[in-house]
Design a protein around this motif. Structure first.
Motif, PDB file in Angstrom:
ATOM      1  N   SER A 289      -5.937 108.840  37.369  1.00 29.16           N
ATOM      2  CA  SER A 289      -6.957 109.207  36.394  1.00 29.16           C
ATOM      3  C   SER A 289      -6.828 108.401  35.096  1.00 29.16           C
ATOM      4  O   SER A 289      -7.806 108.235  34.378  1.00 29.16           O
ATOM      5  N   GLU A 290      -5.621 107.905  34.812  1.00 34.42           N
ATOM      6  CA  GLU A 290      -5.426 107.143  33.576  1.00 34.42           C
ATOM      7  C   GLU A 290      -4.176 106.281  33.675  1.00 34.42           C
ATOM      8  O   GLU A 290      -3.183 106.683  34.284  1.00 34.42           O
ATOM      9  N   VAL A 291      -4.261 105.113  33.081  1.00 32.78           N
ATOM     10  CA  VAL A 291      -3.111 104.216  32.944  1.00 32.78           C
ATOM     11  C   VAL A 291      -2.942 103.970  31.450  1.00 32.78           C
ATOM     12  O   VAL A 291      -3.921 103.712  30.741  1.00 32.78           O
ATOM     13  N   ARG A 292      -1.713 104.063  30.975  1.00 29.68           N
ATOM     14  CA  ARG A 292      -1.415 103.771  29.567  1.00 29.68           C
ATOM     15  C   ARG A 292      -0.315 102.715  29.534  1.00 29.68           C
ATOM     16  O   ARG A 292       0.558 102.706  30.393  1.00 29.68           O
ATOM     17  N   ALA A 293      -0.365 101.855  28.522  1.00 27.22           N
ATOM     18  CA  ALA A 293       0.659 100.819  28.383  1.00 27.22           C
ATOM     19  C   ALA A 293       0.964 100.591  26.914  1.00 27.22           C
ATOM     20  O   ALA A 293       0.082 100.678  26.060  1.00 27.22           O
TER      21      ALA A 293
ATOM     22  N   VAL B 119       0.623  91.165  27.186  1.00 25.14           N
ATOM     23  CA  VAL B 119       1.020  91.128  28.593  1.00 25.14           C
ATOM     24  C   VAL B 119      -0.169  91.552  29.436  1.00 25.14           C
ATOM     25  O   VAL B 119      -0.682  92.660  29.287  1.00 25.14           O
ATOM     26  N   THR B 120      -0.631  90.654  30.290  1.00 18.69           N
ATOM     27  CA  THR B 120      -1.686  90.969  31.248  1.00 18.69           C
ATOM     28  C   THR B 120      -1.004  91.364  32.544  1.00 18.69           C
ATOM     29  O   THR B 120      -0.151  90.626  33.053  1.00 18.69           O
ATOM     30  N   PHE B 121      -1.385  92.541  33.059  1.00 19.78           N
ATOM     31  CA  PHE B 121      -0.753  93.027  34.278  1.00 19.78           C
ATOM     32  C   PHE B 121      -1.793  93.682  35.176  1.00 19.78           C
ATOM     33  O   PHE B 121      -2.913  93.978  34.750  1.00 19.78           O
ATOM     34  N   SER B 122      -1.414  93.888  36.412  1.00 16.68           N
ATOM     35  CA  SER B 122      -2.286  94.592  37.343  1.00 16.68           C
ATOM     36  C   SER B 122      -1.472  95.629  38.098  1.00 16.68           C
ATOM     37  O   SER B 122      -0.258  95.471  38.273  1.00 16.68           O
TER      38      SER B 122
ATOM     39  N   GLY C 141      -1.873  93.498  48.239  1.00 19.54           N
ATOM     40  CA  GLY C 141      -2.238  94.846  47.824  1.00 19.54           C
ATOM     41  C   GLY C 141      -3.660  94.946  47.314  1.00 19.54           C
ATOM     42  O   GLY C 141      -4.355  93.938  47.137  1.00 19.54           O
ATOM     43  N   THR C 142      -4.110  96.161  47.097  1.00 14.74           N
ATOM     44  CA  THR C 142      -5.446  96.456  46.588  1.00 14.74           C
ATOM     45  C   THR C 142      -5.360  96.675  45.082  1.00 14.74           C
ATOM     46  O   THR C 142      -4.548  97.471  44.615  1.00 14.74           O
ATOM     47  N   LEU C 143      -6.191  95.961  44.340  1.00 12.95           N
ATOM     48  CA  LEU C 143      -6.201  96.097  42.878  1.00 12.95           C
ATOM     49  C   LEU C 143      -6.788  97.436  42.459  1.00 12.95           C
ATOM     50  O   LEU C 143      -7.849  97.834  42.936  1.00 12.95           O
ATOM     51  N   VAL C 144      -6.117  98.116  41.553  1.00 18.94           N
ATOM     52  CA  VAL C 144      -6.617  99.365  40.998  1.00 18.94           C
ATOM     53  C   VAL C 144      -7.751  99.072  40.022  1.00 18.94           C
ATOM     54  O   VAL C 144      -8.760  99.763  39.992  1.00 18.94           O
ATOM     55  N   LYS C 145      -7.615  98.021  39.237  1.00 17.30           N
ATOM     56  CA  LYS C 145      -8.641  97.577  38.289  1.00 17.30           C
ATOM     57  C   LYS C 145      -8.801  96.076  38.484  1.00 17.30           C
ATOM     58  O   LYS C 145      -7.870  95.308  38.241  1.00 17.30           O
ATOM     59  N   ALA C 146      -9.981  95.668  38.919  1.00 19.93           N
ATOM     60  CA  ALA C 146     -10.209  94.281  39.344  1.00 19.93           C
ATOM     61  C   ALA C 146      -9.923  93.247  38.257  1.00 19.93           C
ATOM     62  O   ALA C 146      -9.371  92.188  38.544  1.00 19.93           O
ATOM     63  N   ASP C 147     -10.296  93.534  37.011  1.00 21.78           N
ATOM     64  CA  ASP C 147     -10.106  92.525  35.961  1.00 21.78           C
ATOM     65  C   ASP C 147      -8.782  92.651  35.238  1.00 21.78           C
ATOM     66  O   ASP C 147      -8.569  92.039  34.200  1.00 21.78           O
ATOM     67  N   GLY C 148      -7.867  93.433  35.767  1.00 23.40           N
ATOM     68  CA  GLY C 148      -6.537  93.558  35.179  1.00 23.40           C
ATOM     69  C   GLY C 148      -6.530  94.339  33.881  1.00 23.40           C
ATOM     70  O   GLY C 148      -7.558  94.847  33.429  1.00 23.40           O
ATOM     71  N   MET C 149      -5.363  94.452  33.291  1.00 21.71           N
ATOM     72  CA  MET C 149      -5.182  95.199  32.051  1.00 21.71           C
ATOM     73  C   MET C 149      -4.345  94.345  31.104  1.00 21.71           C
ATOM     74  O   MET C 149      -3.423  93.670  31.548  1.00 21.71           O
TER      75      MET C 149
ATOM     76  N   ASP D 287       0.913  89.367  35.219  1.00 23.91           N
ATOM     77  CA  ASP D 287       0.144  88.150  35.476  1.00 23.91           C
ATOM     78  C   ASP D 287       0.404  87.071  34.433  1.00 23.91           C
ATOM     79  O   ASP D 287       0.724  85.940  34.777  1.00 23.91           O
ATOM     80  N   THR D 288       0.244  87.408  33.149  1.00 29.93           N
ATOM     81  CA  THR D 288       0.495  86.433  32.088  1.00 29.93           C
ATOM     82  C   THR D 288       1.199  87.112  30.916  1.00 29.93           C
ATOM     83  O   THR D 288       1.082  88.316  30.721  1.00 29.93           O
ATOM     84  N   VAL D 289       1.896  86.305  30.149  1.00 31.48           N
ATOM     85  CA  VAL D 289       2.627  86.790  28.978  1.00 31.48           C
ATOM     86  C   VAL D 289       2.421  85.792  27.851  1.00 31.48           C
ATOM     87  O   VAL D 289       2.476  84.576  28.079  1.00 31.48           O
ATOM     88  N   SER D 290       2.170  86.313  26.645  1.00 30.72           N
ATOM     89  CA  SER D 290       2.127  85.431  25.477  1.00 30.72           C
ATOM     90  C   SER D 290       2.844  86.137  24.331  1.00 30.72           C
ATOM     91  O   SER D 290       3.082  87.341  24.378  1.00 30.72           O
ATOM     92  N   GLY D 291       3.171  85.368  23.306  1.00 27.10           N
ATOM     93  CA  GLY D 291       3.998  85.913  22.242  1.00 27.10           C
ATOM     94  C   GLY D 291       5.410  86.107  22.773  1.00 27.10           C
ATOM     95  O   GLY D 291       5.841  85.424  23.708  1.00 27.10           O
ATOM     96  N   THR D 292       6.116  87.054  22.185  1.00 26.29           N
ATOM     97  CA  THR D 292       7.481  87.349  22.623  1.00 26.29           C
ATOM     98  C   THR D 292       7.592  88.839  22.935  1.00 26.29           C
ATOM     99  O   THR D 292       8.055  89.618  22.099  1.00 26.29           O
ATOM    100  N   PRO D 293       7.177  89.244  24.142  1.00 26.35           N
ATOM    101  CA  PRO D 293       7.296  90.657  24.487  1.00 26.35           C
ATOM    102  C   PRO D 293       8.747  91.020  24.807  1.00 26.35           C
ATOM    103  O   PRO D 293       9.435  90.293  25.513  1.00 26.35           O
ATOM    104  N   VAL D 294       9.201  92.128  24.242  1.00 26.21           N
ATOM    105  CA  VAL D 294      10.552  92.622  24.497  1.00 26.21           C
ATOM    106  C   VAL D 294      10.533  93.628  25.645  1.00 26.21           C
ATOM    107  O   VAL D 294      11.437  93.660  26.466  1.00 26.21           O
ATOM    108  N   SER D 295       9.458  94.432  25.693  1.00 28.73           N
ATOM    109  CA  SER D 295       9.337  95.411  26.782  1.00 28.73           C
ATOM    110  C   SER D 295       7.881  95.779  26.989  1.00 28.73           C
ATOM    111  O   SER D 295       7.043  95.632  26.100  1.00 28.73           O
ATOM    112  N   LEU D 296       7.595  96.259  28.182  1.00 31.06           N
ATOM    113  CA  LEU D 296       6.283  96.778  28.545  1.00 31.06           C
ATOM    114  C   LEU D 296       6.514  98.115  29.231  1.00 31.06           C
ATOM    115  O   LEU D 296       7.259  98.181  30.223  1.00 31.06           O
ATOM    116  N   HIS D 297       5.936  99.165  28.659  1.00 25.57           N
ATOM    117  CA  HIS D 297       6.038 100.470  29.308  1.00 25.57           C
ATOM    118  C   HIS D 297       4.660 100.828  29.848  1.00 25.57           C
ATOM    119  O   HIS D 297       3.659 100.728  29.130  1.00 25.57           O
ATOM    120  N   THR D 298       4.618 101.235  31.104  1.00 27.06           N
ATOM    121  CA  THR D 298       3.378 101.636  31.756  1.00 27.06           C
ATOM    122  C   THR D 298       3.538 103.044  32.296  1.00 27.06           C
ATOM    123  O   THR D 298       4.542 103.342  32.953  1.00 27.06           O
TER     124      THR D 298
END
Length: 128
Positions: free
Chosen positions: A46-50, A59-62, A73-81, A111-122
């Motif tokens: 019902s919801e994805v939070r990041a 951070v672009t992820f799928s 696999g099957t994409l949950v959201k076609a254009d990514g997050m 999928d892609t990363v820019s800047g300097t991400p230290v962590s990604l919580h989903t």
């Protein structure tokens, strides 16, 4: 007299709804692929939070699901997050294929990363 697993399960009642699941990925990098959960029964997201942490991070992820983790696999959201917010995070509730069949894995792919991400919580929330 000891109870069998079947007898014990019948005393506990039917399995309930699966609660939210979350994953924190440190130093996310393009190509990272990690399992988030296994769906013992059919689930609907019902919801994805990041929330991303770092210096000017993006951070672009799928999220993908399927019975074979080694497949695309099957994409949950076609254009990514795309996660860019470092304080309150982002939320997605408009998903293309939120239904996860029983016996499937749900995983995250960076999928892609820019800047300097230290962590990604989903975090993923499910509806009945």
């Amino acid at each position: 007299m000891p109870l069998s697993w079947r007898q014990l399960a019948s005393l506990l009642g039917p399995p309930g709804h699966q609660g939210p699941s979350g994953l924190t990925l440190t130093s996310p990098a393009a190509g990272d692929k990690l399992p988030l959960l296994y769906a013992w029964s059919s689930l609907t997201i019902s919801e994805v939070r990041a929330l991303v942490r770092g210096t000017s991070p993006a951070v672009t992820f799928s999220l993908r699901h399927g019975t074979d983790f080694s497949a695309a696999g099957t994409l949950v959201k076609a254009d990514g997050m795309v996660a860019t917010n470092t304080t309150i995070g982002e939320s997605w509730s408009s998903l293309d294929i939120p239904e996860i069949p029983a016996g499937s894995w749900l995983w995250i792919v960076v999928d892609t990363v820019s800047g300097t991400p230290v962590s990604l919580h989903t975090s993923v929330r499910f509806s009945m």
